[in-house]
Motif scaffolding. Structure first.
Motif, PDB file in Angstrom:
ATOM      1  N   THR A 123      53.414   9.416  71.344  1.00 40.32           N
ATOM      2  CA  THR A 123      53.282   9.196  69.920  1.00 40.32           C
ATOM      3  C   THR A 123      51.475   9.360  69.636  1.00 40.32           C
ATOM      4  N   CYS A 126      49.784  12.871  70.254  1.00 42.70           N
ATOM      5  CA  CYS A 126      50.388  13.425  69.626  1.00 42.70           C
ATOM      6  C   CYS A 126      48.742  13.629  68.073  1.00 42.70           C
ATOM      7  N   ALA A 170      54.434  16.742  67.903  1.00 45.44           N
ATOM      8  CA  ALA A 170      53.800  16.929  68.825  1.00 45.44           C
ATOM      9  C   ALA A 170      53.462  18.551  68.330  1.00 45.44           C
ATOM     10  N   LEU A 178      52.701  17.264  75.683  1.00 41.53           N
ATOM     11  CA  LEU A 178      53.228  16.555  75.000  1.00 41.53           C
ATOM     12  C   LEU A 178      54.089  17.258  74.527  1.00 41.53           C
ATOM     13  N   LEU A 179      54.714  17.583  74.262  1.00 45.87           N
ATOM     14  CA  LEU A 179      56.171  17.973  72.684  1.00 45.87           C
ATOM     15  C   LEU A 179      56.974  18.207  74.317  1.00 45.87           C
ATOM     16  N   GLN A 182      57.397  14.458  73.788  1.00 47.10           N
ATOM     17  CA  GLN A 182      58.092  14.022  72.553  1.00 47.10           C
ATOM     18  C   GLN A 182      60.048  14.146  73.318  1.00 47.10           C
TER      19      GLN A 182
END
Length: 258
Positions: A123, A126, A170, A178-179, A182
């Motif tokens: 996070t 992000c 994200a 990263l998405l 997450q």
């Protein structure tokens, strides 16, 4: 009242990605059930065709059919025939308190700490990227997540919107990797945090923290990373305390039964 924000293409794309080798039908069931539980798929949504699902998950069509049969048995989807047919989401599966407590007991305190560390690391990355890459739509989507979180009529929806906030953060980072991370974390942790925001003080603290993160993304500063780490540390401590509470209650019950 803010109007509903359309679900991003990025979230849908990451939802339908290949699986690992073990029990692929079960993985499809878990992924789609979690997506419904988090509100990424809504009642009334039509799933992709069996052929498209098989291609997206990189599995045989028979594996998809088995997964869809399990989802029908669990009443998560229904399948309609005809030109406008297909498999449609019916309702979100809701776990009982006992099921969620059992899930939490499957983790050690070290597991929960490590999960929190991973969540904070992903996070924070992000946030850094979102500060540089966000646009007005991202900010409005995050504000809408907070509004729905704060005004949710029940605890299940509140936790759903809480997880969606971190996923949309994200999305604002514009990083597919990263998405993906997450979403995986939220699929895992959402079912564990279920009683967290029942208390008004915890709810207000979470809302204030989310607004601080949004403000710091719009006007880049180190505040967002600080709030992220404080929020996730709080949630990690809550999970560990909840696990220990459940274990102590279990020990007391066993002592009473003997």
């Amino acid at each position: 009242m803010p109007q509903p924000v359309l679900q991003s293409f990025q979230v849908r794309r990451e939802l339908y990605t290949p699986l690992n080798a073990a029990d692929r039908a079960g993985q499809i069931v878990r992924r789609l059930s979690d997506a419904v539980a988090l509100g990424l798929l809504q009642p009334g949504d039509r799933l992709p065709t069996e052929t498209d699902l098989a291609e997206a998950f990189e599995v045989a069509p028979a594996t998809v059919r088995e997964a869809l049969a399990r989802l029908r048995d669990a009443r998560v989807i229904e399948t309609r025939r005809g030109r406008n047919g297909g498999s449609f989401i019916v309702e979100a599966p809701i776990e009982s308190a006992e099921q969620r407590a059992g899930r939490l007991q499957g983790y050690s305190t070290i597991d929960l700490r490590d999960l929190g560390d991973e969540w904070a690391m992903i996070t924070t990355a992000c946030v850094r990227l979102a500060q540089a890459r966000h646009d007005h739509t991202d900010i409005e989507r995050l504000k809408h997540d907070v509004f729905r979180f704060e005004n949710a009529p029940n605890l299940n929806l509140r936790n759903q919107h809480y997880s969606r906030f971190w996923i949309d953060l994200a999305v604002a980072a514009q990083s597919a990797r990263l998405l993906s991370h997450q979403m995986r974390i939220q699929f895992e942790i959402a079912a564990l945090l279920w009683p967290e925001h029942r208390d008004a003080d915890n709810l207000n603290a979470a809302v204030n923290g989310m607004h601080d993160i949004i403000a710091a993304i719009g006007h880049p500063s180190t505040l967002a990373e600080k709030v992220v780490n404080e929020t996730i540390r709080h949630d990690s401590r809550f999970l560990i305390a909840e696990k220990l509470r459940i274990e102590r209650a279990s020990i007391r019950r066993k002592g009473t039964d003997e």
